[in-house]
Motif scaffolding. Structure first.
Motif, PDB file in Angstrom:
ATOM      1  N   LEU A  55     -29.064 -15.507   0.231  1.00 31.70           N
ATOM      2  CA  LEU A  55     -29.439 -16.797   0.784  1.00 31.70           C
ATOM      3  C   LEU A  55     -28.235 -17.725   0.649  1.00 31.70           C
ATOM      4  CD1 LEU A  55     -31.677 -18.694   1.887  1.00 31.70           C
ATOM      5  CD2 LEU A  55     -32.176 -19.293  -0.498  1.00 31.70           C
ATOM      6  N   VAL A  56     -27.780 -18.264   1.756  1.00 37.15           N
ATOM      7  CA  VAL A  56     -26.551 -19.062   1.779  1.00 37.15           C
ATOM      8  C   VAL A  56     -26.867 -20.514   2.111  1.00 37.15           C
ATOM      9  CG1 VAL A  56     -24.301 -19.369   2.894  1.00 37.15           C
ATOM     10  CG2 VAL A  56     -25.176 -17.061   2.449  1.00 37.15           C
ATOM     11  N   ALA A  57     -26.280 -21.420   1.357  1.00 39.82           N
ATOM     12  CA  ALA A  57     -26.415 -22.852   1.631  1.00 39.82           C
ATOM     13  C   ALA A  57     -25.052 -23.396   2.037  1.00 39.82           C
ATOM     14  CB  ALA A  57     -26.927 -23.576   0.396  1.00 39.82           C
ATOM     15  N   THR A  58     -25.055 -24.378   2.922  1.00 44.53           N
ATOM     16  CA  THR A  58     -23.813 -25.023   3.344  1.00 44.53           C
ATOM     17  C   THR A  58     -23.735 -26.393   2.698  1.00 44.53           C
ATOM     18  OG1 THR A  58     -23.866 -23.867   5.476  1.00 44.53           O
ATOM     19  CG2 THR A  58     -22.440 -25.788   5.305  1.00 44.53           C
ATOM     20  N   ILE A  59     -22.644 -26.636   1.961  1.00 40.11           N
ATOM     21  CA  ILE A  59     -22.480 -27.918   1.285  1.00 40.11           C
ATOM     22  C   ILE A  59     -21.355 -28.694   1.963  1.00 40.11           C
ATOM     23  CG2 ILE A  59     -23.393 -27.051  -0.903  1.00 40.11           C
ATOM     24  CD1 ILE A  59     -20.556 -26.667  -1.896  1.00 40.11           C
ATOM     25  N   GLU A  60     -20.824 -29.664   1.272  1.00 37.51           N
ATOM     26  CA  GLU A  60     -19.775 -30.515   1.861  1.00 37.51           C
ATOM     27  C   GLU A  60     -18.564 -29.692   2.281  1.00 37.51           C
ATOM     28  OE1 GLU A  60     -17.712 -32.023  -2.264  1.00 37.51           O
ATOM     29  OE2 GLU A  60     -19.448 -33.120  -1.522  1.00 37.51           O
ATOM     30  N   ASP A  61     -17.883 -30.176   3.300  1.00 42.69           N
ATOM     31  CA  ASP A  61     -16.716 -29.498   3.869  1.00 42.69           C
ATOM     32  C   ASP A  61     -17.087 -28.142   4.460  1.00 42.69           C
ATOM     33  OD1 ASP A  61     -15.072 -31.610   3.072  1.00 42.69           O
ATOM     34  OD2 ASP A  61     -14.720 -30.698   1.107  1.00 42.69           O
ATOM     35  N   ASN A  62     -18.369 -27.978   4.790  1.00 44.05           N
ATOM     36  CA  ASN A  62     -18.862 -26.739   5.413  1.00 44.05           C
ATOM     37  C   ASN A  62     -18.625 -25.505   4.549  1.00 44.05           C
ATOM     38  OD1 ASN A  62     -19.944 -27.817   7.815  1.00 44.05           O
ATOM     39  ND2 ASN A  62     -17.877 -27.990   8.690  1.00 44.05           N
TER      40      ASN A  62
ATOM     41  N   ASN B 132     -12.282 -12.180   9.507  1.00 44.58           N
ATOM     42  CA  ASN B 132     -13.231 -12.533  10.551  1.00 44.58           C
ATOM     43  C   ASN B 132     -14.476 -13.230  10.002  1.00 44.58           C
ATOM     44  OD1 ASN B 132     -11.690 -11.314  12.642  1.00 44.58           O
ATOM     45  ND2 ASN B 132     -12.406  -9.304  11.966  1.00 44.58           N
ATOM     46  N   LYS B 133     -14.582 -13.301   8.697  1.00 40.08           N
ATOM     47  CA  LYS B 133     -15.730 -13.948   8.079  1.00 40.08           C
ATOM     48  C   LYS B 133     -15.313 -15.251   7.402  1.00 40.08           C
ATOM     49  CE  LYS B 133     -18.267  -9.704   6.935  1.00 40.08           C
ATOM     50  NZ  LYS B 133     -18.837  -8.913   5.817  1.00 40.08           N
ATOM     51  N   GLU B 134     -16.287 -16.177   7.339  1.00 37.39           N
ATOM     52  CA  GLU B 134     -16.035 -17.396   6.589  1.00 37.39           C
ATOM     53  C   GLU B 134     -16.167 -17.089   5.104  1.00 37.39           C
ATOM     54  OE1 GLU B 134     -18.601 -20.477   7.848  1.00 37.39           O
ATOM     55  OE2 GLU B 134     -17.863 -20.529   9.901  1.00 37.39           O
ATOM     56  N   SER B 135     -15.336 -17.693   4.295  1.00 36.62           N
ATOM     57  CA  SER B 135     -15.346 -17.468   2.859  1.00 36.62           C
ATOM     58  C   SER B 135     -16.682 -17.907   2.261  1.00 36.62           C
ATOM     59  CB  SER B 135     -14.195 -18.239   2.212  1.00 36.62           C
ATOM     60  OG  SER B 135     -14.247 -18.115   0.819  1.00 36.62           O
ATOM     61  N   LEU B 136     -17.241 -17.060   1.391  1.00 36.44           N
ATOM     62  CA  LEU B 136     -18.495 -17.362   0.721  1.00 36.44           C
ATOM     63  C   LEU B 136     -18.217 -17.538  -0.762  1.00 36.44           C
ATOM     64  CD1 LEU B 136     -21.599 -17.608   0.750  1.00 36.44           C
ATOM     65  CD2 LEU B 136     -21.701 -15.122   0.457  1.00 36.44           C
ATOM     66  N   GLN B 137     -18.652 -18.650  -1.305  1.00 35.29           N
ATOM     67  CA  GLN B 137     -18.409 -18.966  -2.711  1.00 35.29           C
ATOM     68  C   GLN B 137     -19.631 -18.588  -3.536  1.00 35.29           C
ATOM     69  OE1 GLN B 137     -17.646 -23.125  -3.530  1.00 35.29           O
ATOM     70  NE2 GLN B 137     -16.249 -22.633  -5.176  1.00 35.29           N
ATOM     71  N   PHE B 138     -19.400 -17.847  -4.617  1.00 36.59           N
ATOM     72  CA  PHE B 138     -20.480 -17.436  -5.504  1.00 36.59           C
ATOM     73  C   PHE B 138     -20.526 -18.391  -6.690  1.00 36.59           C
ATOM     74  CE2 PHE B 138     -21.896 -13.359  -3.826  1.00 36.59           C
ATOM     75  CZ  PHE B 138     -20.913 -13.128  -2.874  1.00 36.59           C
ATOM     76  N   VAL B 139     -21.656 -19.035  -6.887  1.00 39.19           N
ATOM     77  CA  VAL B 139     -21.835 -19.981  -7.983  1.00 39.19           C
ATOM     78  C   VAL B 139     -22.749 -19.343  -9.020  1.00 39.19           C
ATOM     79  CG1 VAL B 139     -22.653 -22.260  -8.647  1.00 39.19           C
ATOM     80  CG2 VAL B 139     -21.531 -21.946  -6.431  1.00 39.19           C
ATOM     81  N   TYR B 140     -22.222 -19.131 -10.211  1.00 37.19           N
ATOM     82  CA  TYR B 140     -23.001 -18.513 -11.275  1.00 37.19           C
ATOM     83  C   TYR B 140     -23.830 -19.573 -11.996  1.00 37.19           C
ATOM     84  CZ  TYR B 140     -19.892 -14.586 -10.476  1.00 37.19           C
ATOM     85  OH  TYR B 140     -19.198 -13.560  -9.890  1.00 37.19           O
ATOM     86  N   VAL B 141     -25.109 -19.271 -12.183  1.00 37.15           N
ATOM     87  CA  VAL B 141     -26.029 -20.208 -12.830  1.00 37.15           C
ATOM     88  C   VAL B 141     -26.355 -19.703 -14.233  1.00 37.15           C
ATOM     89  CG1 VAL B 141     -28.243 -21.393 -12.676  1.00 37.15           C
ATOM     90  CG2 VAL B 141     -27.014 -20.754 -10.575  1.00 37.15           C
ATOM     91  N   PRO B 142     -25.824 -20.333 -15.269  1.00 38.70           N
ATOM     92  CA  PRO B 142     -26.060 -19.869 -16.644  1.00 38.70           C
ATOM     93  C   PRO B 142     -27.455 -20.236 -17.140  1.00 38.70           C
ATOM     94  CG  PRO B 142     -24.732 -21.856 -16.667  1.00 38.70           C
ATOM     95  CD  PRO B 142     -24.922 -21.499 -15.217  1.00 38.70           C
ATOM     96  N   MET B 143     -27.900 -19.555 -18.204  1.00 44.98           N
ATOM     97  CA  MET B 143     -29.166 -19.896 -18.836  1.00 44.98           C
ATOM     98  C   MET B 143     -29.015 -21.217 -19.590  1.00 44.98           C
ATOM     99  SD  MET B 143     -30.467 -16.264 -20.402  1.00 44.98           S
ATOM    100  CE  MET B 143     -29.149 -16.280 -21.637  1.00 44.98           C
ATOM    101  N   LYS B 144     -30.055 -22.033 -19.560  1.00 45.25           N
ATOM    102  CA  LYS B 144     -30.001 -23.321 -20.252  1.00 45.25           C
ATOM    103  C   LYS B 144     -29.779 -23.125 -21.753  1.00 45.25           C
ATOM    104  CE  LYS B 144     -32.441 -27.680 -21.002  1.00 45.25           C
ATOM    105  NZ  LYS B 144     -32.132 -27.687 -22.437  1.00 45.25           N
ATOM    106  N   SER B 145     -30.427 -22.112 -22.333  1.00 40.27           N
ATOM    107  CA  SER B 145     -30.274 -21.871 -23.770  1.00 40.27           C
ATOM    108  C   SER B 145     -28.829 -21.551 -24.123  1.00 40.27           C
ATOM    109  CB  SER B 145     -31.190 -20.729 -24.221  1.00 40.27           C
ATOM    110  OG  SER B 145     -30.897 -19.535 -23.513  1.00 40.27           O
ATOM    111  N   ALA B 146     -28.136 -20.832 -23.228  1.00 35.35           N
ATOM    112  CA  ALA B 146     -26.733 -20.494 -23.466  1.00 35.35           C
ATOM    113  C   ALA B 146     -25.858 -21.743 -23.383  1.00 35.35           C
ATOM    114  CB  ALA B 146     -26.257 -19.449 -22.472  1.00 35.35           C
ATOM    115  N   ILE B 147     -26.176 -22.619 -22.440  1.00 29.90           N
ATOM    116  CA  ILE B 147     -25.430 -23.866 -22.309  1.00 29.90           C
ATOM    117  C   ILE B 147     -25.620 -24.721 -23.558  1.00 29.90           C
ATOM    118  CG2 ILE B 147     -25.246 -26.040 -21.044  1.00 29.90           C
ATOM    119  CD1 ILE B 147     -25.991 -24.552 -18.515  1.00 29.90           C
TER     120      ILE B 147
END
Length: 250
Positions: free
Chosen positions: A57-64, A117-132
Motif C-alpha cells: 500500500l503506497v501513500a504519496t506525501i509532499e514533493d510527490n 522506469n519506476k518512481e523511487s519508493l521510500q520504505f518507512v520503518y515503524v518501530p514498536m512504542k515499547s522499544a522507543i
C-alpha cells in the motif's frame, strides 16, 4: 551462560552516531554482497499492508514522494489497518496485513530503486512504542536524544568495551535485539556470572536503519556475525502461524 556468552571484538563500526537513516534508497555499490545482506535480514519477520494484487500500500506525501510503511509489530500493523478501515473503508477493506521477511523488503527496495522506469519508493520503518520508550530512557541517562528510527539494543563491556558475542553451534554471533527485555535479562545474568566486569557492562542503542546503511557501505567480515533478534511478540506470531498451518495440514 558462561560458556555461551562472552565479549568479542570491539567492532567500533557499530555506534549510534553512524550514517543517516536508510529508508530504501540503496546505493549502486554495496560493500557486502547483496546475498549476504539479504541472508542477515532474512531472519526478521516484519509486517506490511498489501493490496489485493499483493503489492505494498503506497501513500504519496509532499514533493510527490511515494512511501510505504513497514511495521516491526503485527499488532501495530493490525491497529493501522483498523483505523484505515474506519476512516477510509474504500481503501481499508481492500488491503490486509502481510508478514514478510526484512530480507525480502530489502530485495524489493533494491529492485525498485535500481529500475529507472519506476518512481523511487521510500520504505518507512515503524518501530514498536515499547522499544522507543526503552531507547529514550537509555539515551536520556547518557544525555543523548532519540532521533528516530527503529531502536536496536546491543551490549558492551569488558576491558576493551567489546560487544557481546554468543556461541551458536560452531559460530560466534553478535546479537542485536529489537527490544530491551531479553538483553536486560542477559545483563543481569552476566552480572552474577562475571561480577568483576559489572561496572563496564552497558546497553547501547543503535538504529536499524544505520546498521543496514553500514552493511551497504563498509567491507568488514565482522559484520557477517551480526544476528538480528526479533521481538518476542513476533516470535510468538510466527510460532502460532506454524502451529495453525500444521493443524490445517493434519
Amino acid at each position: 551462560m558462561k560458556s555461551l556468552v562472552r565479549w568479542g571484538t570491539t567492532m567500533s563500526l557499530i555506534a549510534s552516531t553512524l550514517l543517516t537513516s536508510w529508508l530504501g534508497k540503496v546505493p549502486k555499490v554495496l560493500a557486502l554482497p547483496e546475498a549476504d545482506i539479504i541472508k542477515l535480514l532474512q531472519t526478521v519477520p516484519v509486517f506490511t499492508i498489501t493490496t489485493e494484487e499483493g503489492g505494498p500500500l503506497v501513500a504519496t506525501i509532499e514533493d510527490n514522494q511515494k512511501v510505504t510503511q513497514v511495521f516491526m509489530s503485527s499488532q501495530d500493523a493490525d491497529g493501522f489497518l483498523d483505523k484505515l478501515r474506519q476512516h477510509q473503508p474504500d481503501v481499508g477493506n481492500k488491503v490486509k496485513v502481510q508478514a514478510v521477511s526484512l530480507g525480502e523488503i530489502y530485495r524489493f527496495a533494491l529492485a525498485n530503486n535500481s529500475d529507472v522506469n519506476k518512481e523511487s519508493l521510500q520504505f518507512v520503518y515503524v518501530p514498536m512504542k515499547s522499544a522507543i520508550d526503552s531507547a529514550k530512557k537509555l539515551l536520556d541517562t547518557k544525555g543523548q536524544e532519540y532521533k528516530g528510527g527503529v531502536p536496536l539494543f546491543i551490549l558492551r563491556g569488558g576491558p576493551e568495551n567489546s560487544m557481546l558475542t554468543i556461541q551458536q553451534n560452531e559460530r560466534e554471533v553478535i546479537p542485536l535485539f529489537f527490544e530491551e527485555a531479553p538483553i536486560q535479562a542477559i545483563t543481569e545474568k552476566m552480572k552474577k556470572d562475571q561480577p568483576n566486569i559489572v561496572k563496564s557492562i552497558k546497553i547501547e542503542v543503535v538504529p536499524l536503519e544505520n546498521v543496514i546503511g553500514l552493511l551497504q557501505t563498509k567491507n568488514d567480515e565482522a559484520l557477517k556475525q551480526i544476528q538480528l533478534v526479533p521481538p518476542e511478540e513476533t516470535i510468538q506470531f510466527i510460532q502460532n502461524k506454524i502451529k495453525l498451518e500444521q493443524a490445517q495440514e493434519s
